[in-house]
Enzyme design. Structure first.
Site, mmCIF file in Angstrom:
data_model
loop_
_atom_site.group_PDB
_atom_site.id
_atom_site.type_symbol
_atom_site.label_atom_id
_atom_site.label_comp_id
_atom_site.label_asym_id
_atom_site.label_seq_id
_atom_site.Cartn_x
_atom_site.Cartn_y
_atom_site.Cartn_z
ATOM 1 N N ARG A 230 0.979 -0.904 0.428
ATOM 2 C CA ARG A 230 -0.127 -0.212 0.049
ATOM 3 C C ARG A 230 1.238 0.905 -0.266
ATOM 4 O O ARG A 230 2.080 1.643 1.049
ATOM 5 C CB ARG A 230 -0.645 0.427 1.245
ATOM 6 C CG ARG A 230 -2.023 -0.563 1.437
ATOM 7 C CD ARG A 230 -3.266 -1.071 0.249
ATOM 8 N NE ARG A 230 -3.928 -1.639 0.127
ATOM 9 C CZ ARG A 230 -4.401 -2.326 -0.544
ATOM 10 N NH1 ARG A 230 -3.840 -2.498 -1.483
ATOM 11 N NH2 ARG A 230 -5.644 -2.852 -0.233
ATOM 12 N N GLU A 259 -3.381 7.576 -4.408
ATOM 13 C CA GLU A 259 -4.161 6.944 -6.108
ATOM 14 C C GLU A 259 -5.590 7.696 -6.247
ATOM 15 O O GLU A 259 -6.157 7.754 -5.870
ATOM 16 C CB GLU A 259 -3.937 5.778 -6.207
ATOM 17 C CG GLU A 259 -2.951 4.810 -5.358
ATOM 18 C CD GLU A 259 -2.799 3.255 -5.273
ATOM 19 O OE1 GLU A 259 -3.466 2.664 -5.427
ATOM 20 O OE2 GLU A 259 -1.738 3.041 -4.874
ATOM 21 N N HIS A 277 -1.046 0.249 -9.631
ATOM 22 C CA HIS A 277 -2.034 -0.491 -8.871
ATOM 23 C C HIS A 277 -2.062 -1.625 -9.761
ATOM 24 O O HIS A 277 -3.062 -1.897 -9.681
ATOM 25 C CB HIS A 277 -2.988 0.338 -7.819
ATOM 26 C CG HIS A 277 -2.811 -0.449 -7.001
ATOM 27 N ND1 HIS A 277 -3.476 0.131 -5.630
ATOM 28 C CD2 HIS A 277 -3.296 -1.578 -6.421
ATOM 29 C CE1 HIS A 277 -3.154 -1.065 -5.028
ATOM 30 N NE2 HIS A 277 -3.554 -2.298 -5.199
#
Ligand code: A2R
Length: 316
Positions: A230, A259, A277
């Site tokens: 993360r 993000e 991601h």
């Protein structure tokens, strides 16, 4: 029909399987989600969401008869599990089915950093190979000392995939494990002894900025940082400064603090490989994750139990 709230996207197969059993209400279609949930929330027994969107606590409060929050993804830090447990709501996630894919993503980033994949690709595209001759030499990805931060399901899969590269594996986790790798309770000490650090812990408060300026400096100017966990696990500001100043060699990042916003200063660097991601984002693995996400919902609908609860709910 039983009502389900869908937060974020879902594959066509997931939608079809859910639609066969439930009436789907999509958060994305609601002009004011909280207003809508306050008016209609009593009918909703199930939520399907994903690791990025999770569910806001105020939405859970507006759903008095909620039974299951099924998360499409293994990370569930965007869901308040304490709130769910206190209400007797199951939270489920999709462990294991994505281990190999996320491990491949970690390796892909590591290999791209060592072998300068992006620069070499650009070299061919620009025509420079023909005008300027052979590209500069790169560095080998073989025989490296790799520190894995978080030796869980995915961390172990990363260690397995590194075996053909003859990597020496070190690891940092909360607890030492019965494995042949070297354990470090002190992350900075592991960073000092590592050539590559790979982050694969969960997100959330306990790992917030675990990889800080001290850890990055300990990894050093030849070091490579890979993050497939993360964005919150790495101090992004400290990381960018170290990369700019040459205190860290390179970074391969699949995840970011905010993000999909990635700082322009990070995007401007040549010693980074950046992915949007996509750790688990292949058709095959997303299909398996989608199947487990829906299986958990249907299992509860039929049997009153779930297949893959998060650890916090395991004792419910
Ligand atoms: O509890 P331990 O000793 O097994 O350590 C876990 C470690 N971990 C931590 N390490 C250091 N400091 C912490 N505060 C901390 N919290 C957890 O991360 C364990 O070794 C590892 C997590 O392994 P699993 O629970 O098996 O997770 P998995 O499936 O490998 O997925 C990891 C994460 C997800 O949560 C997503 O955020 C990401 O990968 O895609």
């Amino acid at each position: 029909m039983t009502d389900i709230l869908l937060i974020g996207d879902a594959t066509e197969t997931m939608r079809a399987r859910m639609a066969a059993q439930f009436t789907i209400h999509e958060l994305a279609d609601m002009a004011d989600p909280l207003d809508w949930l306050k008016a209609h929330g009593a009918n909703i027994r199930y939520v399907a969401t994903n690791g990025h969107d999770g569910i806001k606590s105020e939405y859970v409060e507006a759903l008095p008869n909620l039974k299951v929050i099924s998360c499409y993804g293994v990370g569930y830090d965007a869901i308040d599990t304490a709130q769910a447990v206190s209400r007797g709501i199951w939270v489920t996630h999709t462990p294991n089915v994505l281990n190999a894919e996320v491990a491949t993503t970690a390796l892909m980033l590591m290999l791209a950093c060592y072998r300068n994949l992006l620069a070499d690709d650009a070299y061919v595209r620009s025509g420079k190979w023909q005008t300027d001759g052979n590209a500069p030499l790169t560095r080998t990805a073989d025989n490296r000392t790799v520190g894995i931060i978080g030796l869980g399901r995915i961390g172990q899969a990363i260690a397995d995939k590194l075996a053909p590269f003859n990597a020496k594996i070190l690891y940092h986790a909360r607890n030492e494990k019965p494995v042949k790798y070297t354990y470090y309770s002190d992350l900075a000490a592991m960073a000092r002894d590592s050539e590559v650090l790979i982050c694969i812990t969960p997100g959330g408060p306990s790992t917030h900025k675990l990889v800080n300026a001290d850890v990055i400096d300990a990894l050093g100017p030849e070091g490579i940082l890979i993050n497939v966990s993360r964005g919150s696990v790495v101090d992004e500001t400290a990381l960018i400064a170290a990369l700019q100043e040459g205190r860290l060699g390179a970074a391969g990042l699949d995840v970011f603090e905010q993000e999909p916003k990635v700082p322009a200063t990070l995007r401007a660097l040549s010693n980074v490989v950046l992915l949007p991601h996509v750790g688990s984002a292949t058709h095959e693995t997303r299909a398996a994750m989608g199947a487990l996400t829906v299986d958990n919902l249907l299992h509860h609908f039929k049997n009153g139990t779930v297949i893959s609860p998060v650890p916090e709910c395991a004792k419910m």
